[in-house]
Design a protein around this motif. Sequence first.
Motif, mmCIF file in Angstrom:
data_model
loop_
_atom_site.group_PDB
_atom_site.id
_atom_site.type_symbol
_atom_site.label_atom_id
_atom_site.label_comp_id
_atom_site.label_asym_id
_atom_site.label_seq_id
_atom_site.Cartn_x
_atom_site.Cartn_y
_atom_site.Cartn_z
ATOM 1 N N THR A 181 -6.870 3.615 5.760
ATOM 2 C CA THR A 181 -6.956 4.143 4.405
ATOM 3 C C THR A 181 -7.229 5.640 4.457
ATOM 4 O OG1 THR A 181 -9.327 3.664 4.318
ATOM 5 C CG2 THR A 181 -7.826 1.961 3.506
ATOM 6 N N GLY A 182 -6.854 6.325 3.375
ATOM 7 C CA GLY A 182 -7.065 7.765 3.309
ATOM 8 C C GLY A 182 -5.952 8.528 4.004
ATOM 9 N N THR A 183 -6.007 9.848 3.881
ATOM 10 C CA THR A 183 -5.006 10.718 4.501
ATOM 11 C C THR A 183 -5.694 11.899 5.163
ATOM 12 O OG1 THR A 183 -4.749 11.964 2.438
ATOM 13 C CG2 THR A 183 -3.240 10.107 2.803
ATOM 14 N N HIS B 269 0.825 -1.205 0.000
ATOM 15 C CA HIS B 269 0.000 0.000 0.000
ATOM 16 C C HIS B 269 0.866 1.265 0.000
ATOM 17 C CE1 HIS B 269 -2.409 -3.392 1.697
ATOM 18 N NE2 HIS B 269 -3.125 -3.035 0.651
ATOM 19 N N THR B 270 0.503 2.314 0.714
ATOM 20 C CA THR B 270 1.245 3.570 0.585
ATOM 21 C C THR B 270 2.637 3.501 1.196
ATOM 22 O OG1 THR B 270 0.379 4.531 2.639
ATOM 23 C CG2 THR B 270 -0.917 4.877 0.639
ATOM 24 N N ALA B 271 2.894 2.504 2.042
ATOM 25 C CA ALA B 271 4.242 2.347 2.598
ATOM 26 C C ALA B 271 5.267 2.142 1.490
ATOM 27 C CB ALA B 271 4.279 1.175 3.568
ATOM 28 N N PHE C 264 -8.568 10.117 6.813
ATOM 29 C CA PHE C 264 -7.969 8.858 7.252
ATOM 30 C C PHE C 264 -8.966 8.043 8.074
ATOM 31 C CE2 PHE C 264 -5.778 6.360 10.516
ATOM 32 C CZ PHE C 264 -5.002 5.531 9.716
ATOM 33 N N VAL C 265 -9.050 6.762 7.781
ATOM 34 C CA VAL C 265 -9.915 5.837 8.506
ATOM 35 C C VAL C 265 -9.068 4.675 9.010
ATOM 36 C CG1 VAL C 265 -11.895 4.282 8.383
ATOM 37 C CG2 VAL C 265 -11.920 6.446 7.108
ATOM 38 N N ARG C 266 -9.021 4.500 10.318
ATOM 39 C CA ARG C 266 -8.240 3.411 10.891
ATOM 40 C C ARG C 266 -8.889 2.077 10.544
ATOM 41 N NH1 ARG C 266 -4.076 3.692 14.151
ATOM 42 N NH2 ARG C 266 -3.502 2.007 15.561
ATOM 43 N N ASP C 267 -8.096 1.153 10.056
ATOM 44 C CA ASP C 267 -8.599 -0.145 9.621
ATOM 45 C C ASP C 267 -7.461 -1.154 9.764
ATOM 46 O OD1 ASP C 267 -9.555 -2.408 8.290
ATOM 47 O OD2 ASP C 267 -10.559 -1.241 6.733
ATOM 48 N N MET C 268 -7.676 -2.204 10.572
ATOM 49 C CA MET C 268 -6.613 -3.163 10.863
ATOM 50 C C MET C 268 -6.588 -4.331 9.884
ATOM 51 S SD MET C 268 -5.635 -1.312 13.250
ATOM 52 C CE MET C 268 -4.140 -2.255 13.458
ATOM 53 N N THR C 269 -7.369 -4.243 8.813
ATOM 54 C CA THR C 269 -7.443 -5.352 7.864
ATOM 55 C C THR C 269 -6.097 -5.662 7.231
ATOM 56 O OG1 THR C 269 -9.731 -4.740 7.359
ATOM 57 C CG2 THR C 269 -8.637 -6.203 5.805
#
Length: 397
Positions: free
Chosen positions: A188-190, A148-150, A194-199
């Motif tokens: 996801t998001g910035t 992902h964005t990492a 931004f939405v915290r999601d541990m998936t």
Amino acid sequence: MKKRVYPVLCLSLALLTACAPPQADVLRAGTVCRHPPAVTVSLVDDPNVDAGWGDFRCADLRNWDLTGMETELFSADFDTRTQWPDKLPENFDPGQLLELGKDPGLGLRVLHEQGITGKGVGIAIIDQTLLVEHKEYANRLRLYQEYHTAAEDDASTHGPAVASIALGETVGTAPEALLYFIADDVGTGTGENFVRDMTYYAEDVDRLVTLNETLAEGEKIRVISMSVGWMADTAGAAELEAAIGRARAAGIAVVCVNSRDPLLEPWMGMGRSRYGDPNQRADCRPGAFWEESLYSGEYRGADGSLLLVPMDCRTVASPAGEGEYAYFAEGGMSWAVPYVAGLYALACQVRPEITFEEFLAAAQAAAGPVSTWTEEGREYPYGRVVDPEALLARLTE
């Protein structure tokens, strides 16, 4: 842990040839997918501007007058690239603070000299982007993969720090353990979106479990360290907790910030006096982020139930270069989690068949109580300090 990160790239290491991501999303030991650039930008250039005050990493302060700023400086972050002025408080010695912060404390260096180093034990970390070349761990890095964005980021502050705390050659708890590292997002998001999601982290845990099935004995992952926490209603929480269950069933311990987990609830990070010996219980102090809750009666460890490991006043690998270090006056549970993972790696070396439940029981039995006192002489017990030597002795009886 709420710390500022470097905002833009100023100076980078030369990029080596990047490996293609593993086909079919199957991790393979020996893969380093990318070499993220180092970052050496300071957040401060004007002592009259609040933004960046207290974060002096890579800062040029040579024209500043800091003689009256003793209290603020002892709470500041800095690194080996910080250029200090001549005008400093007499009692403030950044070089001494940095060197003391390199010691993992609790008598660990004595154990290291005896050969208890976590040699051959795999520690997997899921975190932010890593500076792959840092000398604290580069020669024991067995996997580096990004998602992902990492995969677009420069080296982070967080990734090198947690890796070095767990297994850094000079600052780490288990200095000969092997490192398997995944960089990924916790949502996801910035910005405001931004939405915290541990998936994503759930997927990463499963990837590591699958990878472990391919590893030879003597290189297997025994613990996954994730310096993140979540609530029961956080998106992806159920998926991550299910993945953690699968990892534990496969013989891999998982350490993270989750007080709802009975295996993790007892652990807490602590502080240290300014120039205190990291190996002496008398120099331990309450952690900076929770100290006020101790005095207000809100601290959950006042009954002595918590197991304390070093957290504040730590020196760690910096993203500014392969031989650079950063000192953080105030830590957070992000710094405590990899310390616990490193301790477990030492336990796995001396007793390969150990479970995390057995490790926790031994740590609790071997720990010693600690208190702090107010100026009025009132005592505040705040937990029990882990004693690695006594812990490991119990495991070999």
